[in-house]
Design a protein around this motif. Structure first.
Motif, PDB file in Angstrom:
ATOM      1  N   THR A  40       0.851  -1.184   0.000  1.00 39.25           N
ATOM      2  CA  THR A  40       0.000   0.000   0.000  1.00 39.25           C
ATOM      3  C   THR A  40       0.892   1.240   0.000  1.00 39.25           C
ATOM      4  N   VAL A  41       0.676   2.118  -0.972  1.00 40.27           N
ATOM      5  CA  VAL A  41       1.531   3.302  -1.047  1.00 40.27           C
ATOM      6  C   VAL A  41       1.117   4.324  -0.005  1.00 40.27           C
ATOM      7  N   LYS A  42       2.113   4.985   0.520  1.00 40.29           N
ATOM      8  CA  LYS A  42       1.845   6.121   1.409  1.00 40.29           C
ATOM      9  C   LYS A  42       1.761   7.350   0.527  1.00 40.29           C
ATOM     10  N   ILE A  43       0.694   8.100   0.649  1.00 43.44           N
ATOM     11  CA  ILE A  43       0.574   9.308  -0.149  1.00 43.44           C
ATOM     12  C   ILE A  43       1.092  10.487   0.665  1.00 43.44           C
ATOM     13  N   MET A  44       2.192  11.047   0.164  1.00 42.08           N
ATOM     14  CA  MET A  44       2.786  12.185   0.854  1.00 42.08           C
ATOM     15  C   MET A  44       2.067  13.469   0.452  1.00 42.08           C
ATOM     16  N   SER A  45       2.202  14.429   1.309  1.00 46.32           N
ATOM     17  CA  SER A  45       1.710  15.768   1.018  1.00 46.32           C
ATOM     18  C   SER A  45       2.484  16.346  -0.187  1.00 46.32           C
ATOM     19  N   LEU A  46       1.820  17.177  -1.005  1.00 47.89           N
ATOM     20  CA  LEU A  46       2.455  17.679  -2.233  1.00 47.89           C
ATOM     21  C   LEU A  46       3.598  18.656  -1.969  1.00 47.89           C
ATOM     22  N   ASP A  47       3.675  19.161  -0.737  1.00 46.51           N
ATOM     23  CA  ASP A  47       4.798  20.052  -0.434  1.00 46.51           C
ATOM     24  C   ASP A  47       5.976  19.285   0.168  1.00 46.51           C
TER      25      ASP A  47
END
Ligand code: TRP
Length: 333
Positions: A185-192
């Protein structure tokens, strides 16, 4: 063969975002095919912070609508509001008799809350793990799809289950365990590039399932990049990796391959890359957003769905509760 029982609670605070989608909802969709699933909006839990009574219904309905719009099928799973199942708070009360103040005070999430809001350390906050255990044990679930931050709560649920079984010399509650459908499962990082996408913080660097097309485009175009790879096949910094991860999730494979090879050959133009990612993201989010909005406008339909879910949940919950009461000696008539 009987299907294994899965329970999961969805917090009703904040807007659902891509991290929720690819972390939790995505897994729910796979589980609903193979397991007997109870998914609920954790609205009792949300009361620990005293939300405005005017907003409560809307946030519960919104979370339900967003999950359904994402593909959760209320015919296949029991989808309900926690507050519609009175057996849960009753089991919570019974379990509270087996929960010790000392162990509750030691829970890291409780200690965090005490640190963050020292003026609102209420008993509901302290006993949050007991309510969560009741959510799970009421259906005698064995699998609980939750993130890493919930593992301690699950361990407590196992302790309460075993404690009850031992004290009343009964084999009523099986041990619930954390369940991950797949380990990648991928961890979705914040775009910043700062931490994870969040329901409440970093709103400009988080893509919400109800973001309008233009908002999505703007957020992606502002995502953190740099001057590009310095040498062929360079390792990606994590904020670039995150954008590629997102592209892999929402774009056709050949689009991803195209930009990956331009990265590997140092020819990538992040402007073009982000423009493409923004379009694929819009195509991914827009149908979910529209379905969720349509559903939220159809209150009668949402009410029907939640009532159906509550009926299914109560049927299962009533059986467990009556056995728990009997075990304790509450059977007078
Ligand atoms: N505590 C969970 C969270 O913060 C939500 C939750 C409440 C839950 N009850 C649950 C999750 C029962 C799984 C099972 O995300």
């Amino acid at each position: 063969m009987q299907k294994e029982i899965v329970v999961s609670g969805i917090r009703s605070t904040g807007f659902l975002h891509l991290g929720n989608y690819f972390g939790a909802i995505h897994n729910y969709l796979k589980m609903q095919e193979d397991y007997n699933c109870y998914f609920f909006v954790a609205d009792f839990h949300s009361l620990t912070t005293h939300p405005d009574p005017k907003d409560l219904k809307q946030s519960v309905f919104r979370v339900a609508a967003e999950n359904i719009a994402s593909g959760l099928d209320p015919e296949k799973v029991a989808l309900y509001a926690q507050t519609d199942v009175p057996e849960i708070p009753e089991l919570y009360l019974l379990m509270n008799m087996l929960a010790y103040k000392g162990e509750l005070e030691k829970v890291p999430t409780f200690k965090d809350k005490v640190r963050l809001s020292p003026d609102n350390v209420n008993a509901g906050l302290l006993t949050y793990p007991v309510l969560m255990a009741a959510d799970i044990l009421i259906h005698r679930a064995v699998k609980v799809p939750v993130g890493k931050d919930q593992e301690q709560h699950l361990e407590m649920a196992r302790n309460f289950a075993n404690r009850f079984n031992t004290r009343y010399n009964i084999d009523l509650f099986p041990e619930p365990h954390v369940f991950r459908f797949d380990n990648n499962t991928v961890k979705i990082m914040s775009l910043d590039g700062n931490g994870k996408m969040s329901k409440s913080e970093n709103q400009n660097a988080t893509i919400y399932l109800n973001d309008e097309d233009e908002v999505i485009r703007k957020k992606i175009m502002k995502a953190k990049t740099d001057s590009g790879p310095a040498e062929p096949n360079a390792e990606m910094p994590d904020y670039i990796q995150n954008l590629f991860d997102l592209m892999k999730l929402v774009a056709p494979a050949d689009t991803y391959e195209h930009f990956k090879s331009s990265y590997d050959s140092c020819n990538i133009r992040y402007g073009d890359f982000k423009k493409q990612l923004a379009e694929d993201m819009v195509n991914f989010v827009a149908p979910i957003r529209t379905r969720a909005q349509d559903l939220q406008k159809d209150e009668a339909q949402l009410q029907r769905i939640l009532k159906l879910g509550a009926e299914k949940a109560r049927a299962s919950a009533a059986k467990t509760l009556s056995e728990a009461r009997k075990a304790i000696g509450i059977n007078y008539y």
